[in-house]
Design a protein around this motif. Sequence first.
Motif, short mmCIF file in Angstrom:
data_model
loop_
_atom_site.label_atom_id
_atom_site.label_comp_id
_atom_site.label_asym_id
_atom_site.label_seq_id
_atom_site.Cartn_x
_atom_site.Cartn_y
_atom_site.Cartn_z
N ARG A 263 0.83 -1.21 0.00
CA ARG A 263 0.00 0.00 0.00
C ARG A 263 0.87 1.26 0.00
O ARG A 263 0.52 2.26 -0.63
CB ARG A 263 -0.94 -0.02 1.20
CG ARG A 263 -2.14 -0.96 1.01
CD ARG A 263 -3.08 -0.93 2.20
NE ARG A 263 -2.54 -1.66 3.34
CZ ARG A 263 -2.58 -1.23 4.59
NH1 ARG A 263 -3.11 -0.05 4.86
NH2 ARG A 263 -2.10 -1.96 5.56
N THR A 264 1.97 1.20 0.69
CA THR A 264 2.87 2.35 0.72
C THR A 264 3.51 2.58 -0.63
O THR A 264 3.53 3.70 -1.16
CB THR A 264 3.96 2.14 1.78
OG1 THR A 264 3.34 2.01 3.06
CG2 THR A 264 4.93 3.31 1.82
N VAL A 265 4.05 1.53 -1.22
CA VAL A 265 4.75 1.65 -2.50
C VAL A 265 3.80 2.03 -3.63
O VAL A 265 4.11 2.87 -4.48
CB VAL A 265 5.50 0.35 -2.83
CG1 VAL A 265 6.04 0.37 -4.25
CG2 VAL A 265 6.64 0.13 -1.84
N LEU A 266 2.61 1.41 -3.64
CA LEU A 266 1.65 1.66 -4.72
C LEU A 266 0.78 2.88 -4.47
O LEU A 266 0.13 3.38 -5.38
CB LEU A 266 0.75 0.43 -4.91
CG LEU A 266 1.46 -0.86 -5.36
CD1 LEU A 266 0.48 -2.02 -5.37
CD2 LEU A 266 2.10 -0.68 -6.72
N GLY A 267 0.74 3.35 -3.21
CA GLY A 267 -0.08 4.51 -2.90
C GLY A 267 -1.56 4.22 -2.93
O GLY A 267 -2.36 5.06 -3.33
N VAL A 268 -1.96 3.01 -2.52
CA VAL A 268 -3.37 2.65 -2.50
C VAL A 268 -3.85 2.53 -1.06
O VAL A 268 -3.10 2.06 -0.19
CB VAL A 268 -3.64 1.33 -3.26
CG1 VAL A 268 -3.31 1.49 -4.72
CG2 VAL A 268 -2.83 0.18 -2.68
N PRO A 269 -5.06 2.96 -0.76
CA PRO A 269 -5.54 2.92 0.62
C PRO A 269 -5.86 1.53 1.12
O PRO A 269 -5.79 1.25 2.31
CB PRO A 269 -6.80 3.80 0.58
CG PRO A 269 -7.27 3.73 -0.84
CD PRO A 269 -6.03 3.60 -1.68
N GLN A 270 -6.23 0.62 0.22
CA GLN A 270 -6.57 -0.73 0.64
C GLN A 270 -6.42 -1.70 -0.53
O GLN A 270 -6.40 -1.30 -1.69
CB GLN A 270 -8.01 -0.78 1.15
CG GLN A 270 -9.05 -0.35 0.12
CD GLN A 270 -10.45 -0.29 0.70
OE1 GLN A 270 -10.64 -0.43 1.89
NE2 GLN A 270 -11.42 -0.09 -0.17
N LEU A 271 -6.25 -2.96 -0.20
CA LEU A 271 -6.18 -3.99 -1.24
C LEU A 271 -6.56 -5.32 -0.60
O LEU A 271 -6.48 -5.50 0.61
CB LEU A 271 -4.80 -4.05 -1.88
CG LEU A 271 -3.56 -4.15 -0.99
CD1 LEU A 271 -3.27 -5.59 -0.60
CD2 LEU A 271 -2.34 -3.58 -1.71
N SER A 272 -6.97 -6.25 -1.45
CA SER A 272 -7.38 -7.56 -0.94
C SER A 272 -6.22 -8.54 -1.06
O SER A 272 -5.26 -8.30 -1.79
CB SER A 272 -8.59 -8.08 -1.72
OG SER A 272 -8.27 -8.28 -3.07
N HIS A 273 -6.31 -9.66 -0.37
CA HIS A 273 -5.19 -10.60 -0.29
C HIS A 273 -4.94 -11.34 -1.60
O HIS A 273 -3.89 -11.93 -1.79
CB HIS A 273 -5.44 -11.61 0.83
CG HIS A 273 -6.51 -12.62 0.51
ND1 HIS A 273 -7.85 -12.29 0.51
CD2 HIS A 273 -6.44 -13.93 0.16
CE1 HIS A 273 -8.55 -13.35 0.18
NE2 HIS A 273 -7.72 -14.36 -0.03
N ASP A 274 -5.94 -11.29 -2.55
CA ASP A 274 -5.75 -12.04 -3.78
C ASP A 274 -5.55 -11.15 -5.00
O ASP A 274 -5.60 -11.61 -6.14
CB ASP A 274 -6.95 -12.96 -4.03
CG ASP A 274 -8.26 -12.20 -4.16
OD1 ASP A 274 -8.28 -10.98 -3.86
OD2 ASP A 274 -9.26 -12.81 -4.57
N GLU A 275 -5.28 -9.85 -4.80
CA GLU A 275 -5.04 -8.96 -5.92
C GLU A 275 -3.61 -9.10 -6.41
O GLU A 275 -2.67 -9.17 -5.62
CB GLU A 275 -5.33 -7.51 -5.54
CG GLU A 275 -6.81 -7.20 -5.43
CD GLU A 275 -7.07 -5.72 -5.26
OE1 GLU A 275 -7.56 -5.08 -6.21
OE2 GLU A 275 -6.77 -5.20 -4.17
#
Length: 605
Positions: A537-549
């Motif tokens: 999330r830090t590197v990509l700058g995304v607030p959230q992501l799921s475990h299978d993305e």
Amino acid sequence: MESTRAAAEQRLDHLLLQQWEREPDLPALIRGDSVVTAGELRDRVLASAAALRERGVVDGDLVAVYQPRSIEFVVSVLAVVFAGAAHVAFDVGDPPERTRHEIVDCAPRLVVTTREGAARLAPPVPALLIDDDRRPALEQPAPPRTAPAAPAVVLFTSGSTGRPKASVISHAAVASRMAAFQKGHPMGPGDRVLHHTACTFDLYLAELYWPLLVGAAVVIAEPGRQRDAAHLARLIQDDRVTTFCGVPSLLELFLLDRDSTERYDGLKYVIVGGEALSPDLVRRFHARSTASLTNIYGPSECTVFATAWTCPRDPDPDLVLIGPPVPDTTVHLLDENRLAVPDGQPGEVFIGGVGVADGYLGRPELTAERFVTGIAGAEGRLYRTGDLARRHPDGALEFLGRLDHQVKIRGVRVETGEVEATAMRCPGVRQAAVVAAGSGSDKRLYAFVVPEPGTDRQALPAEVRERLREWLPQAMLPSAVRVLDALPLTQNGKLDRQSLAQQAPVEHRAEPAAPPAASDRATTTGGMEDLVSGIWRTVLGVPQLSHDEDFFDIGGDSFRAVQVMGAVQEALGRKVPLDVLLRLPTVETFSAGLLELTGEAEPVR
């Protein structure tokens, strides 16, 4: 090898056979500990060509090749040419549904594949299984009766209408281009070229045909590891590779991922194209290698490249050009009235000469639109590229960008219209628009969709991305999907792409999570997944992501992969090969892979 003009007057199979029979004991293919000599390659190719003929392949047919990168893949594509047909190679990493559609579109006589490939693809035409127990009889098929102008290669690229288009490339075009490579970068027995490029990118033709035509050897990278800098670097050093072709972003990855003291002086030539090459990257490469660095330009409709410029040293250039035309090639810069522009003025690039493709397979209207005649001062057909350039006083060209909505993502040509048309196939989507935002290695695709009434707006982005993942290659997947009430329009009622491009990066800049402290230690599955999720999330700058993305589906690329691995190694205090992320690109699988390695990896020094 003969001159470009003389080479264009012969078929590829004739040129290859002459070289193999002249020096049959030279190494031709190298894959790990396996070495295939030119004579052995000749025998295997002729046997496979005979098998194709037995299965009904005749002069002028198309034959699909669906295999992972391997010795067998090289044998198959060459056997197709020796059987008198043209090969259409498909990447086994692409979604099967897309590949099936393209196979239907080109209607090949056969698909040459493995049992595993046939099971995955379920091809709509008959398959010739290369791992079948039955070995074809060793015999030379009757020489093809077709001329050098006959098709040798059919190559699919992204299409602006939502339908991929296939360029038909002749023996003469490929032979002339390989002779042009040889004229600018002479090599022969003792030289070795690394084959790592996906078969959907026309640069792979240079990695195979060029060395084999001049007695050099092809070093074959493992399938799926074309982004693994450590693997490619090891091949370059251990197998004494002298020529490396690729996109600038891969060259950048080498310099970022490898130790800053590591040098590549065994290389003679590095040839890059497909993306803009920055002066800074040129300087950093020159500091690490004595090899020449050549920037090439040319769409697949013009067979690998049409111009070339070797970057000077001492001093390094402040501006990287794409060079003058290669032999047997003309470049015309024209204004909106298709009249030549003065030197120094921008104009659209029109390319002519032997390397120009015969047109698009089964697309006469599109062929007539892009392959044009009747241009003042030009002979024969010209390919209208849609690119802008200007000519410098010394004749070298400077690339200035695109006229339309075509973009390059990690070196892959993408028509945003194809991604939009595919997004419209997703349930719940009423309208869709796709734009590219960012520059260089940070360029990404972003999708905007307007939902059908009653559609779950919160669930729609994930559903759209999941469907696109089934239908599109990785480079064409949007980094984010955003739901809008309506698409913005200009005062003239057209889609306002500039407005969308300004909104695009917002999705990836929304309050990223703080990076985990370097002292954190993850020893459980949940703890490791928390660590990995925080870093991503830090590197990509995304607030959230799921475990299978998939890391590469949500904006990850070679550069961010290097950043992730640096943060992981700092957090764990252990060395971790980049290959772990490339093979296991979801939070769940990557975390499991890290847990497996934690007890075995050496501490970072």
